[in-house]
Design a protein around this motif. Structure first.
Motif, PDB file in Angstrom:
ATOM      1  N   TYR A 214       0.837  -1.206   0.000  1.00  0.00           N
ATOM      2  CA  TYR A 214       0.000   0.000   0.000  1.00  0.00           C
ATOM      3  C   TYR A 214       0.877   1.263   0.000  1.00  0.00           C
ATOM      4  O   TYR A 214       0.646   2.200  -0.773  1.00  0.00           O
ATOM      5  CB  TYR A 214      -0.907   0.026   1.236  1.00  0.00           C
ATOM      6  CG  TYR A 214      -2.106  -0.903   1.173  1.00  0.00           C
ATOM      7  CD1 TYR A 214      -2.477  -1.546   0.003  1.00  0.00           C
ATOM      8  CD2 TYR A 214      -2.882  -1.124   2.307  1.00  0.00           C
ATOM      9  CE1 TYR A 214      -3.573  -2.386  -0.040  1.00  0.00           C
ATOM     10  CE2 TYR A 214      -3.996  -1.957   2.277  1.00  0.00           C
ATOM     11  CZ  TYR A 214      -4.331  -2.588   1.101  1.00  0.00           C
ATOM     12  OH  TYR A 214      -5.425  -3.413   1.056  1.00  0.00           O
TER      13      TYR A 214
ATOM     14  N   THR B 288       1.299   3.837  -3.218  1.00  0.00           N
ATOM     15  CA  THR B 288       0.863   5.226  -3.130  1.00  0.00           C
ATOM     16  C   THR B 288       2.008   6.183  -3.429  1.00  0.00           C
ATOM     17  O   THR B 288       1.840   7.174  -4.150  1.00  0.00           O
ATOM     18  CB  THR B 288       0.279   5.516  -1.732  1.00  0.00           C
ATOM     19  OG1 THR B 288      -0.811   4.631  -1.476  1.00  0.00           O
ATOM     20  CG2 THR B 288      -0.219   6.950  -1.633  1.00  0.00           C
TER      21      THR B 288
ATOM     22  N   SER C  49      -7.416  -6.120   5.512  1.00  0.00           N
ATOM     23  CA  SER C  49      -6.670  -5.343   4.512  1.00  0.00           C
ATOM     24  C   SER C  49      -7.580  -4.511   3.607  1.00  0.00           C
ATOM     25  O   SER C  49      -7.197  -3.416   3.188  1.00  0.00           O
ATOM     26  CB  SER C  49      -5.811  -6.272   3.652  1.00  0.00           C
ATOM     27  OG  SER C  49      -6.601  -7.095   2.807  1.00  0.00           O
TER      28      SER C  49
ATOM     29  N   GLY D  17      -7.241  -0.674   3.334  1.00  0.00           N
ATOM     30  CA  GLY D  17      -6.871  -0.101   2.049  1.00  0.00           C
ATOM     31  C   GLY D  17      -7.775   1.045   1.651  1.00  0.00           C
ATOM     32  O   GLY D  17      -7.341   2.020   1.031  1.00  0.00           O
TER      33      GLY D  17
ATOM     34  N   ASN E 184      -4.697   3.137   1.129  1.00  0.00           N
ATOM     35  CA  ASN E 184      -4.125   2.840  -0.185  1.00  0.00           C
ATOM     36  C   ASN E 184      -4.731   3.803  -1.199  1.00  0.00           C
ATOM     37  O   ASN E 184      -5.771   3.539  -1.780  1.00  0.00           O
ATOM     38  CB  ASN E 184      -4.410   1.387  -0.573  1.00  0.00           C
ATOM     39  CG  ASN E 184      -3.763   1.027  -1.891  1.00  0.00           C
ATOM     40  OD1 ASN E 184      -2.665   1.475  -2.207  1.00  0.00           O
ATOM     41  ND2 ASN E 184      -4.446   0.213  -2.677  1.00  0.00           N
TER      42      ASN E 184
ATOM     43  N   ASP F  33      -6.715  -2.113  -3.950  1.00  0.00           N
ATOM     44  CA  ASP F  33      -6.781  -2.794  -2.650  1.00  0.00           C
ATOM     45  C   ASP F  33      -6.814  -4.312  -2.837  1.00  0.00           C
ATOM     46  O   ASP F  33      -6.117  -5.054  -2.136  1.00  0.00           O
ATOM     47  CB  ASP F  33      -8.041  -2.356  -1.887  1.00  0.00           C
ATOM     48  CG  ASP F  33      -8.028  -0.892  -1.512  1.00  0.00           C
ATOM     49  OD1 ASP F  33      -6.958  -0.269  -1.588  1.00  0.00           O
ATOM     50  OD2 ASP F  33      -9.102  -0.366  -1.159  1.00  0.00           O
TER      51      ASP F  33
END
Length: 401
Positions: A85, A89, A289, A293, A297, A390
């Motif tokens: 993540y 980014t 997650s 995310g 993310n 994600d």
């Protein structure tokens, strides 16, 4: 339910095909009749509202259940996903910097209407906001869709109930199963919801609102597509040593399309959860997650912040050296993490990035106004990239195989 009946065929039909039909019909209705488009827009409002309503409950129940019932010693693989993540980014912001220098764009800054929006004035403000969200009242977090707070309280409840009796854990399982069934039902209604959303969008804007800022929009779209089809596949290949494109195209088909029209990472959480289950991923991992995310993310948001900031810099004739460009990438990546859960949220963080170059809020807010003009495409594509990524990164780390 009769097997030859309409409802049976609908609920057991190809969802992607049904969504595509909904998109086409929405475009047709949007162009033919504004009144009819306005009438059917309620389908889109109800669909997005249902997703937003169930998403906080889904996250809270699945995360707390996953932790409370987790077997000792079972690896959740969360750490490598978080690393992806962060890397994704930052690379998105860095690619946006490079694209802005290769294709410099200047803006015609209009007199932006005064609004009551108050953008963050520093990175510290953004980070403080995240910390305060972590200790938000759990009831308020569920009501407002504060997924950072929901995650924290769900993890706390999960650990607190980890050593409870098997009967108690079975209750968690049953509630989780019930919520999942509700989510599946809502997702099956996506064709109707997207039909309403598309009809309303095209009736209100068509393409006219986009042409005046076409170059800037083209750079945003091109950069996000480059992230989706070049950068993300490279990251997945390095991580898995396998052909990344089957996963990439699956996530675009089953996640990005829905996210594009809902324009909400939070609303797309149930969709992503369902896709992870379809991909046979580890539920202990993706139940954490995916909502994480949706909050952290933010490659698409990083692209938006960086490109519009540098467009402002080019317009004002400010010189940018390499060190400042890298620093902008870092600030944009950090700021992007504070943009979650709000349509157009990334635009409100442009003044924060502009402050790095000494650009006043008055000018930066004019750029924000431009962002809202092109937001019908920019925000939709940004959400599609954020949300589908994600699942891409989760699947790279959490496969049961």
């Amino acid at each position: 339910m009769a097997q030859n009946g309409f409802l049976y065929r609908f609920f057991n039909g190809n969802l992607v095909l049904q969504i595509l039909i909904g998109i086409v019909l929405g475009v047709v209705v949007g162009f033919l009749s504004k009144d009819l488009a306005n009438a059917v827009s309620i389908l889109g409002v109800l669909f997005v509202g249902a997703l937003k309503a169930i998403a906080p409950i889904l996250v809270f129940i699945l995360v707390s259940t996953a932790i409370a019932t987790k077997e000792m010693g079972v690896e959740t693989k969360i750490k490598p996903i978080i690393v992806l993540y962060l890397i994704g980014t930052f690379l998105a912001a860095l690619v946006a910097v490079i694209a802005s220098f290769l294709f410099p764009i200047e803006l015609v800054l209009p007199d932006a209407q005064q609004t009551s929006l108050t953008p963050p004035d520093s990175v510290i403000t953004v980070l403080k906001g995240v910390l305060f969200n972590m200790v938000d009242n759990p009831i308020n977090a569920l009501q407002t869709g504060n997924f950072i707070g929901i995650l924290v309280w769900a993890v706390a409840l999960g650990f607190a109930m980890h050593y409870s009796s098997e009967d108690t854990k079975n209750v968690f399982f049953d509630i989780s199963s019930g919520v999942t069934k509700i989510v599946k039902f809502i997702i099956r209604l996506a064709p109707f919801g997207i039909f309403g959303l598309v009809a309303n969008t095209f009736a209100k804007t068509g393409f006219a609102a986009l042409f005046s800022y076409g170059k800037n929009l083209a750079l945003l779209v091109g950069t996000m597509l480059f992230i989706a089809f070049v950068v993300n596949p490279i990251i997945v290949f390095i991580k898995t040593k396998q052909n990344p494109f089957p996963l990439i195209f699956t996530c675009i088909k089953d996640s990005a399309i829905t996210a594009f029209f809902t324009r909400s990472s939070a609303a797309n959480i149930p969709v992503n959860m369902n896709l992870c289950k379809k991909l046979n991923l580890d539920e202990n991992t993706y139940s954490v997650s995916i909502p994480l995310g949706a909050s952290t993310n933010m490659g698409g948001a990083a692209v938006t912040i960086t490109i519009l900031t540098l467009a402002t810099v080019h317009t004002l004739g400010i010189n940018v050296d390499l060190g400042t460009a890298v620093l902008l990438s870092i600030i944009s990546a950090l700021a992007a993490c504070g943009a979650s859960g709000v349509a157009g949220g990334s635009l409100l963080l442009i003044p924060l990035a502009c402050s790095l170059f000494g650009i006043s809020n008055d000018i930066a807010l004019q750029v924000v106004a431009i962002g809202f003009v092109i937001g019908v495409v920019q925000d939709s594509l940004e959400t599609a990239l954020n949300s589908s990524t994600d699942v891409v990164f989760t699947a790279s780390c959490a496969s049961k195989a």
